[in-house]
Design a protein around this motif. Structure first.
Motif, PDB file in Angstrom:
ATOM      1  N   LYS A 182      10.372  40.808 -51.514  1.00 16.88           N
ATOM      2  CA  LYS A 182       9.858  42.099 -50.869  1.00 16.88           C
ATOM      3  C   LYS A 182       8.464  42.400 -50.953  1.00 16.88           C
ATOM      4  CE  LYS A 182      11.960  46.087 -51.351  1.00 16.88           C
ATOM      5  NZ  LYS A 182      12.555  46.590 -50.132  1.00 16.88           N
TER       6      LYS A 182
ATOM      7  N   GLU B 292      19.400  55.630 -46.550  1.00 16.41           N
ATOM      8  CA  GLU B 292      19.532  55.208 -47.962  1.00 16.41           C
ATOM      9  C   GLU B 292      20.194  56.155 -48.826  1.00 16.41           C
ATOM     10  OE1 GLU B 292      16.550  55.162 -46.476  1.00 16.41           O
ATOM     11  OE2 GLU B 292      15.671  53.380 -46.748  1.00 16.41           O
TER      12      GLU B 292
ATOM     13  N   ASN C  57      14.102  45.061 -46.657  1.00 13.15           N
ATOM     14  CA  ASN C  57      12.918  45.009 -45.902  1.00 13.15           C
ATOM     15  C   ASN C  57      11.590  44.622 -46.806  1.00 13.15           C
ATOM     16  OD1 ASN C  57      13.765  47.678 -46.871  1.00 13.15           O
ATOM     17  ND2 ASN C  57      11.595  47.829 -46.900  1.00 13.15           N
TER      18      ASN C  57
ATOM     19  N   HIS D  17       5.794  53.521 -47.454  1.00 11.27           N
ATOM     20  CA  HIS D  17       7.194  53.337 -47.139  1.00 11.27           C
ATOM     21  C   HIS D  17       7.544  53.438 -45.551  1.00 11.27           C
ATOM     22  CE1 HIS D  17       9.173  53.355 -51.150  1.00 11.27           C
ATOM     23  NE2 HIS D  17      10.006  53.003 -50.647  1.00 11.27           N
TER      24      HIS D  17
ATOM     25  N   SER E 204      13.423  50.180 -43.178  1.00  8.02           N
ATOM     26  CA  SER E 204      14.681  49.688 -43.932  1.00  8.02           C
ATOM     27  C   SER E 204      15.608  49.032 -42.712  1.00  8.02           C
ATOM     28  CB  SER E 204      15.540  50.681 -44.543  1.00  8.02           C
ATOM     29  OG  SER E 204      14.568  51.114 -45.450  1.00  8.02           O
TER      30      SER E 204
ATOM     31  N   SER F  33      16.502  48.186 -50.705  1.00 10.66           N
ATOM     32  CA  SER F  33      16.660  47.903 -49.256  1.00 10.66           C
ATOM     33  C   SER F  33      16.014  46.448 -48.631  1.00 10.66           C
ATOM     34  CB  SER F  33      16.089  49.156 -48.374  1.00 10.66           C
ATOM     35  OG  SER F  33      14.885  49.384 -48.739  1.00 10.66           O
TER      36      SER F  33
HETATM   37 MG    MG Z   1      13.737  50.891 -49.758  1.00 10.45          MG
END
Ligand code: MG
Ligand code: TXA
Length: 313
Positions: free
Chosen positions: A51, A176, A141, A226, A147, A139
């Motif tokens: 990630k 989420e 991504n 994010h 996401s 997640s």
């Molecule tokens: Mg996440």
């Protein structure tokens, strides 16, 4: 590598890959997760590496049921009440970690707390039951990106890093899990998410803020960049400027080019469409994405949280 349709053989391939310390793209009812055996340090290290996730940002441990969760974290009466009412489902509890926990410290970013969730998705549940160990699953991504709510999103971001991706179709929820912290005597909303604040407050009373007495964020995830698109976002837009595409809510302005989160103005429908629409609009290479005003009620709180953090990125 194409995603695999759920079947007894693809499920056992996923369980076998996890057992060998490899990573699996796993559908849940919220978003797709990047799953690893949470008791295997090489596997958990591979999650952070795949990630590009900062090592200070801990992972959620997914377990098949509340009994398994009790082996990892210390439940108080409020944790009991939330687990009873909302698990399996899109709720994550951050609790003091048990000394005997099987989840390794790296998955917790070395904290003395642990994030636990019992997912409701049938495929996730089958994998957890088959593996018989907690699964760390952020997640799926690249860190900082939007996401994933489809198997294709997972492959676009992390296809070369996973042994396989199980295809559960588009995520039903699309946002989420809600993260509730129960570690310092105060119940805190650490991340708004798929279960609206009101549903949690109805069970355990008012939730405190996600910051401590010195106004420092209490969830490491709040520090990170994010949900960002490459295209800049312009929030609460009431007009459309030249070169912009529109992320609408309750109808697109006449002549505007874009996608509507919910033509009827429903925040549940908007949550399910949010990340796929952001990815699709981002691919157009527009000057900016003008985001319509979204009410803060119900799932609107979490939708606005994601959009505000994406706009900051
Ligand atoms: Mg996440
Ligand atoms: O719906 C979800 O929760 C998805 C699916 C795959 O289950 N998972 C997910 O994981 O969103 P991730 O890693 O993207 O987000 C986990 C959040 C982060 O904001 C992290 O900082 C927070 O949970 N978290 C994890 N452990 C924590 C802890 N011990 N204390 C405070 N926050 C924690």
């Amino acid at each position: 590598m194409p995603p695999l349709a759920p079947s007894p053989s693809s499920l056992s391939a996923a369980i076998q890959a996890l057992r060998e310390g490899r990573l699996v793209g796993l559908p849940t009812e919220t978003v797709y997760g990047l799953a690893a055996d949470a008791t295997n340090s090489a596997a958990v290290a591979a999650v952070y590496a795949a990630k590009g996730r900062p090592a200070f940002n801990p992972l959620i441990a997914h377990v098949p049921d509340v009994e398994a969760a009790r082996n990892e974290g210390v439940f108080d009466h409020r944790a009991d009440a939330l687990a009873k009412a909302l698990w399996p489902g899109p709720l994550t509890l951050v609790l003091p970690v048990r000394e005997s926990a099987s989840v390794i410290p790296l998955a917790r970013a070395g904290l003395d707390t642990i994030a636990l969730r019992v997912p409701a998705h049938e495929i996730a549940r089958a994998v957890l039951a088959g593996l018989g160990r907690p699964v760390a699953a952020p997640s799926a991504n690249r860190s900082g990106h939007v996401s994933p709510t489809t198997a294709a999103h997972v492959i676009a971001d992390l296809g070369d890093r996973v042994a396989l991706v199980l295809d559960g179709g588009p995520s039903v929820g699309g946002l989420e899990s809600t993260v509730v912290g129960l570690v310092d005597g105060t119940a805190r909303l650490l991340r708004p998410g798929a279960i609206p604040r009101a549903a949690i407050e109805a069970l355990i009373g008012p939730l405190g803020a996600a910051t401590d007495h010195e106004n420092r964020p209490m969830s490491p995830g709040l520090l990170a960049r994010h949900y960002a698109t490459r295209t800049p976002l312009r929030l609460d837009a009431v007009d459309v400027r030249p070169g912009e595409v529109v992320l609408g809510f309750g109808g697109l302005p006449p002549g505007a080019h874009g996608l509507d989160l919910s033509p009827s103005g429903d925040t549940v429908e908007a949550a399910a469409n949010l990340y796929a629409h952001l990815r699709a609009l981002d691919a157009l290479g527009a000057a900016a994405i003008a985001v319509a005003p979204i009410p803060a009620e119900g799932l609107g709180e979490a939708i606005r949280d994601r959009l505000e953090r994406a706009a900051r990125g």
